[in-house]
Design a protein around this motif. Structure first.
Motif, PDB file in Angstrom:
ATOM      1  N   MET A  10      -6.588 -48.737 -18.367  1.00 52.67           N
ATOM      2  CA  MET A  10      -6.630 -47.553 -18.253  1.00 52.67           C
ATOM      3  C   MET A  10      -7.237 -47.344 -16.861  1.00 52.67           C
ATOM      4  O   MET A  10      -6.926 -46.287 -16.889  1.00 52.67           O
ATOM      5  CB  MET A  10      -8.321 -47.795 -19.276  1.00 52.67           C
ATOM      6  CG  MET A  10      -9.149 -46.186 -19.076  1.00 52.67           C
ATOM      7  SD  MET A  10      -8.209 -44.859 -19.824  1.00 52.67           S
ATOM      8  CE  MET A  10      -8.149 -45.353 -21.341  1.00 52.67           C
ATOM      9  N   LEU A  11      -7.583 -48.353 -16.229  1.00 53.67           N
ATOM     10  CA  LEU A  11      -8.101 -47.503 -15.096  1.00 53.67           C
ATOM     11  C   LEU A  11      -6.918 -47.530 -13.977  1.00 53.67           C
ATOM     12  O   LEU A  11      -7.574 -47.496 -12.485  1.00 53.67           O
ATOM     13  CB  LEU A  11      -9.367 -49.421 -14.598  1.00 53.67           C
ATOM     14  CG  LEU A  11     -10.352 -48.721 -15.020  1.00 53.67           C
ATOM     15  CD1 LEU A  11     -11.732 -50.046 -14.753  1.00 53.67           C
ATOM     16  CD2 LEU A  11     -11.487 -47.504 -14.564  1.00 53.67           C
ATOM     17  N   ILE A  12      -5.945 -49.243 -14.002  1.00 52.14           N
ATOM     18  CA  ILE A  12      -4.544 -49.075 -12.992  1.00 52.14           C
ATOM     19  C   ILE A  12      -3.887 -48.199 -13.245  1.00 52.14           C
ATOM     20  O   ILE A  12      -2.923 -47.307 -12.423  1.00 52.14           O
ATOM     21  CB  ILE A  12      -4.884 -50.494 -12.737  1.00 52.14           C
ATOM     22  CG1 ILE A  12      -6.195 -50.660 -11.948  1.00 52.14           C
ATOM     23  CG2 ILE A  12      -3.561 -50.272 -11.903  1.00 52.14           C
ATOM     24  CD1 ILE A  12      -5.672 -52.011 -11.976  1.00 52.14           C
ATOM     25  N   PHE A  13      -2.971 -48.601 -14.277  1.00 48.07           N
ATOM     26  CA  PHE A  13      -1.729 -47.912 -15.136  1.00 48.07           C
ATOM     27  C   PHE A  13      -2.122 -46.666 -15.190  1.00 48.07           C
ATOM     28  O   PHE A  13      -1.006 -45.827 -15.425  1.00 48.07           O
ATOM     29  CB  PHE A  13      -1.771 -48.993 -15.371  1.00 48.07           C
ATOM     30  CG  PHE A  13      -1.330 -49.973 -15.812  1.00 48.07           C
ATOM     31  CD1 PHE A  13      -0.053 -50.453 -14.745  1.00 48.07           C
ATOM     32  CD2 PHE A  13      -1.374 -51.478 -16.008  1.00 48.07           C
ATOM     33  CE1 PHE A  13       0.656 -51.753 -14.238  1.00 48.07           C
ATOM     34  CE2 PHE A  13      -1.441 -52.724 -15.488  1.00 48.07           C
ATOM     35  CZ  PHE A  13       0.202 -53.102 -14.254  1.00 48.07           C
ATOM     36  N   PHE A  14      -3.067 -45.842 -16.004  1.00 49.27           N
ATOM     37  CA  PHE A  14      -2.369 -44.845 -16.476  1.00 49.27           C
ATOM     38  C   PHE A  14      -3.324 -44.005 -15.443  1.00 49.27           C
ATOM     39  O   PHE A  14      -2.208 -42.328 -15.471  1.00 49.27           O
ATOM     40  CB  PHE A  14      -4.187 -44.636 -17.247  1.00 49.27           C
ATOM     41  CG  PHE A  14      -4.637 -43.075 -17.688  1.00 49.27           C
ATOM     42  CD1 PHE A  14      -4.220 -42.386 -18.937  1.00 49.27           C
ATOM     43  CD2 PHE A  14      -5.464 -42.395 -17.288  1.00 49.27           C
ATOM     44  CE1 PHE A  14      -3.489 -41.533 -18.930  1.00 49.27           C
ATOM     45  CE2 PHE A  14      -5.326 -41.276 -17.434  1.00 49.27           C
ATOM     46  CZ  PHE A  14      -5.430 -40.487 -18.563  1.00 49.27           C
ATOM     47  N   PRO A  15      -3.550 -44.066 -13.884  1.00 52.12           N
ATOM     48  CA  PRO A  15      -3.407 -42.808 -12.845  1.00 52.12           C
ATOM     49  C   PRO A  15      -1.943 -42.889 -12.396  1.00 52.12           C
ATOM     50  O   PRO A  15      -1.548 -41.681 -12.403  1.00 52.12           O
ATOM     51  CB  PRO A  15      -4.927 -43.476 -12.088  1.00 52.12           C
ATOM     52  CG  PRO A  15      -5.514 -44.143 -12.444  1.00 52.12           C
ATOM     53  CD  PRO A  15      -5.234 -44.660 -13.782  1.00 52.12           C
ATOM     54  N   PHE A  16      -1.264 -43.590 -12.010  1.00 51.92           N
ATOM     55  CA  PHE A  16       0.104 -43.868 -11.700  1.00 51.92           C
ATOM     56  C   PHE A  16       1.176 -42.750 -13.287  1.00 51.92           C
ATOM     57  O   PHE A  16       1.831 -42.494 -12.263  1.00 51.92           O
ATOM     58  CB  PHE A  16       0.648 -44.859 -11.758  1.00 51.92           C
ATOM     59  CG  PHE A  16      -0.009 -45.771  -9.979  1.00 51.92           C
ATOM     60  CD1 PHE A  16       0.671 -45.012  -9.103  1.00 51.92           C
ATOM     61  CD2 PHE A  16      -0.706 -46.659  -9.984  1.00 51.92           C
ATOM     62  CE1 PHE A  16      -0.062 -45.487  -7.527  1.00 51.92           C
ATOM     63  CE2 PHE A  16      -1.399 -47.008  -8.820  1.00 51.92           C
ATOM     64  CZ  PHE A  16      -1.231 -46.266  -7.348  1.00 51.92           C
ATOM     65  N   ALA A  17       0.327 -43.371 -14.327  1.00 51.54           N
ATOM     66  CA  ALA A  17       1.698 -42.640 -15.201  1.00 51.54           C
ATOM     67  C   ALA A  17       1.331 -41.581 -15.647  1.00 51.54           C
ATOM     68  O   ALA A  17       2.503 -40.439 -15.647  1.00 51.54           O
ATOM     69  CB  ALA A  17       1.092 -43.419 -17.479  1.00 51.54           C
ATOM     70  N   MET A  18      -0.163 -40.744 -15.573  1.00 49.27           N
ATOM     71  CA  MET A  18      -0.385 -39.344 -15.108  1.00 49.27           C
ATOM     72  C   MET A  18       0.574 -39.036 -14.115  1.00 49.27           C
ATOM     73  O   MET A  18       1.069 -37.967 -14.152  1.00 49.27           O
ATOM     74  CB  MET A  18      -1.833 -39.079 -14.991  1.00 49.27           C
ATOM     75  CG  MET A  18      -2.313 -39.171 -16.077  1.00 49.27           C
ATOM     76  SD  MET A  18      -2.339 -38.015 -17.557  1.00 49.27           S
ATOM     77  CE  MET A  18      -3.096 -37.165 -17.052  1.00 49.27           C
ATOM     78  N   ILE A  19       0.498 -39.578 -12.687  1.00 48.11           N
ATOM     79  CA  ILE A  19       1.516 -38.258 -11.486  1.00 48.11           C
ATOM     80  C   ILE A  19       2.708 -38.526 -12.119  1.00 48.11           C
ATOM     81  O   ILE A  19       3.606 -37.717 -11.977  1.00 48.11           O
ATOM     82  CB  ILE A  19       1.656 -39.330 -10.440  1.00 48.11           C
ATOM     83  CG1 ILE A  19      -0.892 -39.400 -10.368  1.00 48.11           C
ATOM     84  CG2 ILE A  19       2.078 -38.709  -9.310  1.00 48.11           C
ATOM     85  CD1 ILE A  19      -0.859 -37.759  -9.706  1.00 48.11           C
ATOM     86  N   ILE A  20       2.731 -39.961 -12.648  1.00 46.08           N
ATOM     87  CA  ILE A  20       4.790 -39.892 -12.862  1.00 46.08           C
ATOM     88  C   ILE A  20       5.105 -38.891 -13.473  1.00 46.08           C
ATOM     89  O   ILE A  20       5.885 -38.258 -13.544  1.00 46.08           O
ATOM     90  CB  ILE A  20       4.828 -41.321 -13.215  1.00 46.08           C
ATOM     91  CG1 ILE A  20       4.598 -41.865 -11.719  1.00 46.08           C
ATOM     92  CG2 ILE A  20       7.021 -41.481 -13.552  1.00 46.08           C
ATOM     93  CD1 ILE A  20       5.587 -43.675 -12.517  1.00 46.08           C
ATOM     94  N   LEU A  21       4.130 -38.944 -15.106  1.00 47.59           N
ATOM     95  CA  LEU A  21       4.293 -38.168 -16.193  1.00 47.59           C
ATOM     96  C   LEU A  21       4.536 -36.531 -15.896  1.00 47.59           C
ATOM     97  O   LEU A  21       5.032 -35.858 -16.047  1.00 47.59           O
ATOM     98  CB  LEU A  21       3.631 -38.435 -17.174  1.00 47.59           C
ATOM     99  CG  LEU A  21       3.582 -36.935 -17.893  1.00 47.59           C
ATOM    100  CD1 LEU A  21       4.983 -37.686 -19.359  1.00 47.59           C
ATOM    101  CD2 LEU A  21       2.157 -37.122 -19.551  1.00 47.59           C
ATOM    102  N   ILE A  22       4.031 -35.801 -14.864  1.00 52.21           N
ATOM    103  CA  ILE A  22       4.006 -34.728 -14.328  1.00 52.21           C
ATOM    104  C   ILE A  22       4.727 -34.403 -13.179  1.00 52.21           C
ATOM    105  O   ILE A  22       5.787 -33.704 -13.058  1.00 52.21           O
ATOM    106  CB  ILE A  22       2.429 -34.324 -13.131  1.00 52.21           C
ATOM    107  CG1 ILE A  22       1.022 -34.299 -14.191  1.00 52.21           C
ATOM    108  CG2 ILE A  22       2.545 -32.977 -12.036  1.00 52.21           C
ATOM    109  CD1 ILE A  22       0.116 -34.987 -13.750  1.00 52.21           C
ATOM    110  N   LEU A  23       5.484 -35.322 -12.159  1.00 56.89           N
ATOM    111  CA  LEU A  23       6.393 -35.131 -11.754  1.00 56.89           C
ATOM    112  C   LEU A  23       7.769 -35.287 -12.818  1.00 56.89           C
ATOM    113  O   LEU A  23       8.493 -33.813 -12.508  1.00 56.89           O
ATOM    114  CB  LEU A  23       7.052 -36.595 -10.902  1.00 56.89           C
ATOM    115  CG  LEU A  23       8.090 -36.737 -10.199  1.00 56.89           C
ATOM    116  CD1 LEU A  23       7.266 -35.513  -8.771  1.00 56.89           C
ATOM    117  CD2 LEU A  23       8.145 -38.388  -9.810  1.00 56.89           C
ATOM    118  N   ILE A  24       8.364 -35.618 -13.796  1.00 54.45           N
ATOM    119  CA  ILE A  24       9.551 -35.912 -14.730  1.00 54.45           C
ATOM    120  C   ILE A  24       8.841 -34.554 -15.888  1.00 54.45           C
ATOM    121  O   ILE A  24       9.774 -33.893 -15.437  1.00 54.45           O
ATOM    122  CB  ILE A  24       8.764 -36.472 -15.973  1.00 54.45           C
ATOM    123  CG1 ILE A  24       8.918 -38.536 -15.383  1.00 54.45           C
ATOM    124  CG2 ILE A  24       9.914 -36.611 -16.906  1.00 54.45           C
ATOM    125  CD1 ILE A  24       9.106 -39.503 -16.304  1.00 54.45           C
TER     126      ILE A  24
END
Length: 386
Positions: free
Chosen positions: A24-38
């Motif tokens: 929740m604190l580490i992978f989620f923020p990066f996942a959100m940015i990558i999802l927006i990029l996709i």
């Protein structure tokens, strides 16, 4: 101080060893940015003949339509995207169709590019655009403002290139001569893209309150808190190391995410000290929310309900801030007044207008009020499950 640092590092290790916390604190923020990029890549419009010629002066018109009368092709430097009619054979008929769309509200406005547009640009003169609209439109006004800035920049750049100013650049700089461009806007210090990215990062931090509340409840129920109480360390050191560890993780990770996102989306970073202050303030606010939730929901069996509550609360605060500070969103005054209950509203206004006070004081007052409502003496908090 040494004991506090040891406790702080121990809490960091404990938090990061927990898979759900790490996710929740580490992978989620990066996942959100990558999802927006996709998503952005998938939804990116296909290149058309009118959008192939893109320059640094090009303005994406999106849903705002334009009608091209220009006898030349310099208009292509400034207009791209949207529905457009380019030098039609039956001019009057096509123009009438465009006006009908405007009257029916299918488009917010229609920009007519005059026949002498390229001719005037070539002469270093600024052409006049004919603007048709049925009512005030923030979207149209933003496009027109962007066009004016782009045309001004193009004319100035050409003037410098065609004169001997470019050859005397070093001399001008050595004499401390500065050219300052002033946009006719409300004085924003950050761009719309940077503003949106900052707001998303602040939302991710708020969403992290869910993980913090969950860890607080589990920390108490697993008797780890009870073991900490009987240690020789003071209550301040125990509580302080626990809470500061979460703030540290959120600030470091989300600042890394923010910098990563600005590089990926090619955003120019401005107002970085204020953005950092906004990140820290939001992290403390998320911590306050988590403490309050942990007071309300005392057992691990209540975690799903606590999770739903914090998720709903953060989503509401995010959208309240979004509709209030985004220039292309028109809302009734009552909703803007409600949005002031969201700390994100005050933080985004702080970034937008470089207005530190009273905005930051209001946010910290919110943190203090919620923290006080949910604050606990550590022994009382531990005994609440009994």
């Amino acid at each position: 101080m040494k004991k506090f640092l040891i406790l702080f590092l121990a809490q960091l290790k404990r938090i990061l060893k927990n898979i759900s916390n790490t996710g929740m604190l580490i992978f989620f923020p990066f996942a959100m940015i990558i999802l927006i990029l996709i998503i952005g890549f998938i939804l990116k419009p296909k290149e058309t003949e009118t959008s192939k010629k893109s320059t640094e002066y090009t303005v994406q018109m999106n849903e705002t339509a334009y009608f091209v009368d220009d006898s030349g092709d310099l208009w292509e430097n400034f207009f791209s995207g949207s529905e457009s009619t380019i030098r039609p054979e039956n001019r009057e008929k096509e123009l009438e169709k465009a006006k009908e769309k405007l009257a029916m509200g299918k488009i917010p406005g229609l920009i007519i590019i005059p026949k002498d547009f390229s001719e005037k640009i070539s002469k270093g003169e600024k052409p006049e655009l004919e603007i048709l609209k049925t009512e005030e439109s923030v979207v149209l006004d933003n496009r027109i403002q962007a066009l004016n800035l782009s045309i001004n920049a193009y004319l100035l750049d050409n003037f410098i290139k065609n004169s001997d100013l470019s050859e005397k650049k070093d001399s001008l700089l050595n004499n401390n001569i500065n050219v300052v461009f002033k946009a006719q806007d409300n004085g924003n210090i950050i761009s719309l893209g940077l503003k949106m990215m900052t707001l998303l990062v602040l939302y991710i931090i708020l969403f992290g309150s869910n993980a913090i509340a969950t860890d607080l409840i589990k920390f108490r129920e697993t008797k780890m808190l009870a073991r900490a109480i009987i240690s020789p360390n003071s209550e301040f050191k125990i509580v302080g190391s626990f809470l500061s560890a979460f703030v540290f993780i959120q600030v470091v990770i989300n600042m890394v995410v923010f910098v990563f996102a600005t590089i990926v989306f090619k955003l120019e970073i401005t107002g970085l000290p204020l953005i950092f202050l906004a990140v820290v303030s939001t992290s403390f606010f998320a911590l306050s929310i988590a403490i309050l939730v942990a007071r309300i929901f005392k057992k691990e069996s209540q975690l799903p309900l606590a999770s739903n509550m914090t998720s709903l609360l953060t989503i509401v605060m995010f959208f309240l801030a979004l509709i209030a500070v985004m220039p292309f969103v028109s809302i009734p005054p009552v909703f803007k007044n409600i949005s002031m209950f969201s700390p994100l509203y005050w933080l985004m206004e702080m970034l937008e207008k470089e207005k530190l006070f009273p905005n930051i004081l209001i946010v910290w007052a919110m943190c203090a009020a919620i923290f006080t409502a949910g604050s606990w003496r550590i022994k009382e908090f531990n005994n609440e499950i009994n």
